[in-house]
Write an enzyme that holds these catalytic residues in place. Sequence first.
Site, PDB file in Angstrom:
ATOM      1  N   PHE A  37     -10.600  -4.329   1.940  1.00 49.38           N
ATOM      2  CA  PHE A  37     -10.302  -3.902   0.579  1.00 49.38           C
ATOM      3  C   PHE A  37      -9.740  -5.095  -0.177  1.00 49.38           C
ATOM      4  O   PHE A  37      -8.620  -5.541   0.071  1.00 49.38           O
ATOM      5  CB  PHE A  37      -9.299  -2.752   0.526  1.00 49.38           C
ATOM      6  N   ASP A  45      -6.272 -13.012   1.949  1.00 49.79           N
ATOM      7  CA  ASP A  45      -5.875 -12.101   0.882  1.00 49.79           C
ATOM      8  C   ASP A  45      -4.516 -11.513   1.255  1.00 49.79           C
ATOM      9  O   ASP A  45      -4.430 -10.536   1.997  1.00 49.79           O
ATOM     10  CB  ASP A  45      -6.928 -11.003   0.724  1.00 49.79           C
ATOM     11  N   LYS A  92       0.478  -8.374  -6.910  1.00 49.80           N
ATOM     12  CA  LYS A  92       1.396  -7.249  -6.736  1.00 49.80           C
ATOM     13  C   LYS A  92       2.864  -7.654  -6.868  1.00 49.80           C
ATOM     14  O   LYS A  92       3.381  -7.761  -7.963  1.00 49.80           O
ATOM     15  CB  LYS A  92       1.107  -6.548  -5.415  1.00 49.80           C
TER      16      LYS A  92
END
Length: 400
Positions: A141, A226, A255
């Site tokens: 993801f 990531d 984030k």
Amino acid sequence: MTTTKDLIALESTLGAHNYQPLDVVLERGEGVYVYDTDGKRYLDCLSAYSAVNQGHCHPRILEAMIAQARKLTLTSRAFRNDQLGYFYEELAALTGSHKVLPMNTGAEAVESAIKAVRKWGYEVKGVEKNAAEIIVCANNFHGRTMGIVGFSTDPAARNNFGPFAPGFKVIPFGDAAAFEHAIGPNTVGFLVEPIQGEAGVIIPPAGYFTRVRELCSRNNVMLILDEIQTGLGRTGRLLAEEHEGIEADVTLLGKALSGGFYPVSAVLSNTDVLGVLQPGQHGSTFGGNPLACAVARMALKVLSEEGMIDNAARLGPYFLDGLGSIRSNHVKGVRGRGLMLAIDLYPEAGGARKFCYALRDLGILAKDTHTDTIRIAPPLVITRDEIDGALEQFAAVLEA
């Protein structure tokens, strides 16, 4: 008077139905807690998918945001601003990076890395034009943009959105032999999460990334980690790569880079990779804006100065042990690293979502994923007493 039911109906009527949130309407937050429109308090065990590592509405980040918002918010990159250079300097010093490319969202950071590594492949490695290949993992993801969903293996992400861009090869996650076999003369990068978060907090075997690092170095392949969810303290280290003592060639952050106040992301790399980008070849109107930089600078500062990473390293195993001690016929197993945890349920339990609703009723907000998994990721400012309280509620729901 507008009720919670009215607000839910308003969303349902006017909004696109691309999310299926739990039916709780939140209006404020502080630290590890959020409060709904009826004033009920909940312990947040999701942290906006790790965007709120520093806790909700951290006062020092809030103060930095207000102060900068009063002075200058946006210039575009047509002009320089007095915050961007300091943001580069502080982020590079903290992470050991040589170059920084600021963006806004995590998906933008991923897309930016793909572009830069492909260009590096053509101009530095010497790959044949338009033949560059990036290896990715099944159940990944990395976002939901068109470029990214093209190499997703999740049918919900892919179905009826094609055609997709070529140039990606999918292999199993955690299988170093599969990675070695997949590398070819046109391979320019390996894009991978240190821990697969959306897939259910899937942790690779010990030694996996050590071997991956060796293979990337041997074959001149850029290792792109990531760390948008795993980075900035979530796993008990600043970056999850530190658990195996390796260094990525390209690191993606987002984030928690803003503490949840503002969309901020960054691509971190060396001069070889980011040096291929010349004026006009990539950019973002909002990327690197002064408001974002001021917020991110303070978000990084409080993360380090207030011991949040150490707190995750210390209390993560405590939380995991507590979850593991719950005796329930529904629970297949628990796993985690730092404060990135998961509970796997047997299929016979009837799915994780109903357990998340039961937890909500007891004042705990957690998220189901992949049908049978409950994800748990509280803000890194959580205390031992707060974990003890959460464990009581988890036990009450899982043992029922």
